[in-house]
Design a protein around this motif. Structure first.
Motif, mmCIF file in Angstrom:
data_model
loop_
_atom_site.group_PDB
_atom_site.id
_atom_site.type_symbol
_atom_site.label_atom_id
_atom_site.label_comp_id
_atom_site.label_asym_id
_atom_site.label_seq_id
_atom_site.Cartn_x
_atom_site.Cartn_y
_atom_site.Cartn_z
ATOM 1 N N PHE A 167 0.875 -1.260 -0.041
ATOM 2 C CA PHE A 167 0.097 0.054 -0.035
ATOM 3 C C PHE A 167 0.756 1.229 -0.038
ATOM 4 C CE2 PHE A 167 -2.380 3.483 2.303
ATOM 5 C CZ PHE A 167 -3.605 3.411 1.469
ATOM 6 N N ILE A 168 2.011 1.379 0.879
ATOM 7 C CA ILE A 168 2.837 2.466 0.927
ATOM 8 C C ILE A 168 3.516 2.583 -0.327
ATOM 9 C CG2 ILE A 168 4.737 3.261 2.077
ATOM 10 C CD1 ILE A 168 3.659 1.837 4.908
ATOM 11 N N THR A 169 4.145 1.523 -0.750
ATOM 12 C CA THR A 169 4.832 1.627 -2.093
ATOM 13 C C THR A 169 4.189 2.056 -3.238
ATOM 14 O OG1 THR A 169 4.825 -0.852 -2.500
ATOM 15 C CG2 THR A 169 6.715 0.156 -1.133
ATOM 16 N N GLY A 170 3.047 1.546 -3.118
ATOM 17 C CA GLY A 170 2.187 1.737 -4.484
ATOM 18 C C GLY A 170 1.808 3.496 -4.310
ATOM 19 N N PHE A 171 1.708 4.267 -3.231
ATOM 20 C CA PHE A 171 1.267 5.450 -3.110
ATOM 21 C C PHE A 171 2.520 6.219 -3.501
ATOM 22 C CE2 PHE A 171 -2.924 4.432 -1.336
ATOM 23 C CZ PHE A 171 -3.476 5.527 -2.041
ATOM 24 N N LEU A 172 3.783 5.833 -3.164
ATOM 25 C CA LEU A 172 5.060 6.358 -3.350
ATOM 26 C C LEU A 172 5.299 6.229 -4.915
ATOM 27 C CD1 LEU A 172 7.000 5.186 -0.263
ATOM 28 C CD2 LEU A 172 6.453 7.518 -0.709
ATOM 29 N N ASN A 173 4.916 5.141 -5.462
ATOM 30 C CA ASN A 173 5.220 5.092 -7.043
ATOM 31 C C ASN A 173 4.347 5.965 -7.517
ATOM 32 O OD1 ASN A 173 7.173 3.087 -7.284
ATOM 33 N ND2 ASN A 173 5.509 1.474 -7.244
ATOM 34 N N MET A 174 3.182 6.225 -7.281
ATOM 35 C CA MET A 174 2.442 7.582 -7.728
ATOM 36 C C MET A 174 2.992 8.570 -7.725
ATOM 37 S SD MET A 174 -1.621 6.244 -7.343
ATOM 38 C CE MET A 174 -2.167 7.939 -7.999
ATOM 39 N N TYR A 175 3.397 9.146 -6.382
ATOM 40 C CA TYR A 175 4.046 10.250 -6.052
ATOM 41 C C TYR A 175 5.338 10.643 -6.821
ATOM 42 C CZ TYR A 175 6.563 13.830 -3.404
ATOM 43 O OH TYR A 175 7.186 15.153 -3.144
ATOM 44 N N PHE A 176 6.404 9.400 -6.789
ATOM 45 C CA PHE A 176 7.461 9.860 -7.730
ATOM 46 C C PHE A 176 7.367 9.685 -9.178
ATOM 47 C CE2 PHE A 176 9.353 7.955 -3.630
ATOM 48 C CZ PHE A 176 9.780 8.980 -3.247
ATOM 49 N N ARG A 177 6.065 9.284 -9.524
ATOM 50 C CA ARG A 177 5.909 9.306 -10.968
ATOM 51 C C ARG A 177 5.356 10.647 -11.596
ATOM 52 N NH1 ARG A 177 6.005 4.113 -14.214
ATOM 53 N NH2 ARG A 177 6.684 2.441 -12.474
ATOM 54 N N GLY A 178 4.947 11.258 -10.381
ATOM 55 C CA GLY A 178 4.114 12.582 -10.546
ATOM 56 C C GLY A 178 2.466 12.549 -11.105
ATOM 57 N N LEU A 179 1.941 11.178 -10.674
ATOM 58 C CA LEU A 179 0.673 11.069 -10.967
ATOM 59 C C LEU A 179 -0.190 11.697 -9.953
ATOM 60 C CD1 LEU A 179 1.015 7.328 -11.956
ATOM 61 C CD2 LEU A 179 0.967 9.204 -13.667
#
Length: 136
Positions: A41-53
């Motif tokens: 869950f945490i890494t999913g939201f971090l992926n969205m954040y770092f991809r600028g989504l």
């Protein structure tokens, strides 16, 4: 998800204390399983954040990438719900049921919820790969 039905259950079929082994293994795996879900869950939201989504309804409904992501998020929420039912209701009741009666209603439901969760997890993993490669 595959260790208990494919390795543990066939390996302890003739053991006199198999119910205790299943219970202890299930409790141990449950702890690590929920830790893994929290990390996902945490890494999913971090992926969205770092991809600028953006995490907006417009993004999740108007773009193909967002639609795939929203399907994946929806399946993840369903998987959480089913995992909770499996771990904290059917799993516990099935162990109690095996100790007391020959009726296997909770055992069947625990098995079905576990298989459904495995299918959802594989679908989510497939969608994750599809999303990381640019979608369909």
């Amino acid at each position: 998800m595959l260790f208990i039905p494919l390795i543990l259950v066939p390996g302890i079929k003739k053991q006199p204390n198999r119910i205790l082994l299943l219970y202890k293994t299930g409790i141990k795996f449950r702890f690590y399983g929920w830790i893994s879900i929290i990390i996902l869950f945490i890494t999913g939201f971090l992926n969205m954040y770092f991809r600028g989504l953006p995490f907006t309804l417009e993004f999740l409904t108007n773009s193909n990438y967002g639609k795939l992501l929203s399907i994946k998020l929806g399946l993840f929420v369903i998987m959480l719900f089913i995992a909770g039912i499996h771990d904290f209701y059917y799993g516990i009741r099935s162990i109690d049921e095996m100790k007391q009666t020959k009726n296997n209603k909770f055992k069947r439901m625990a098995r079905w919820t576990g298989m459904l969760n495995l299918l959802l997890a594989l679908t989510i993993a497939f969608l994750g790969i599809a999303i990381s490669r640019g979608g369909f």
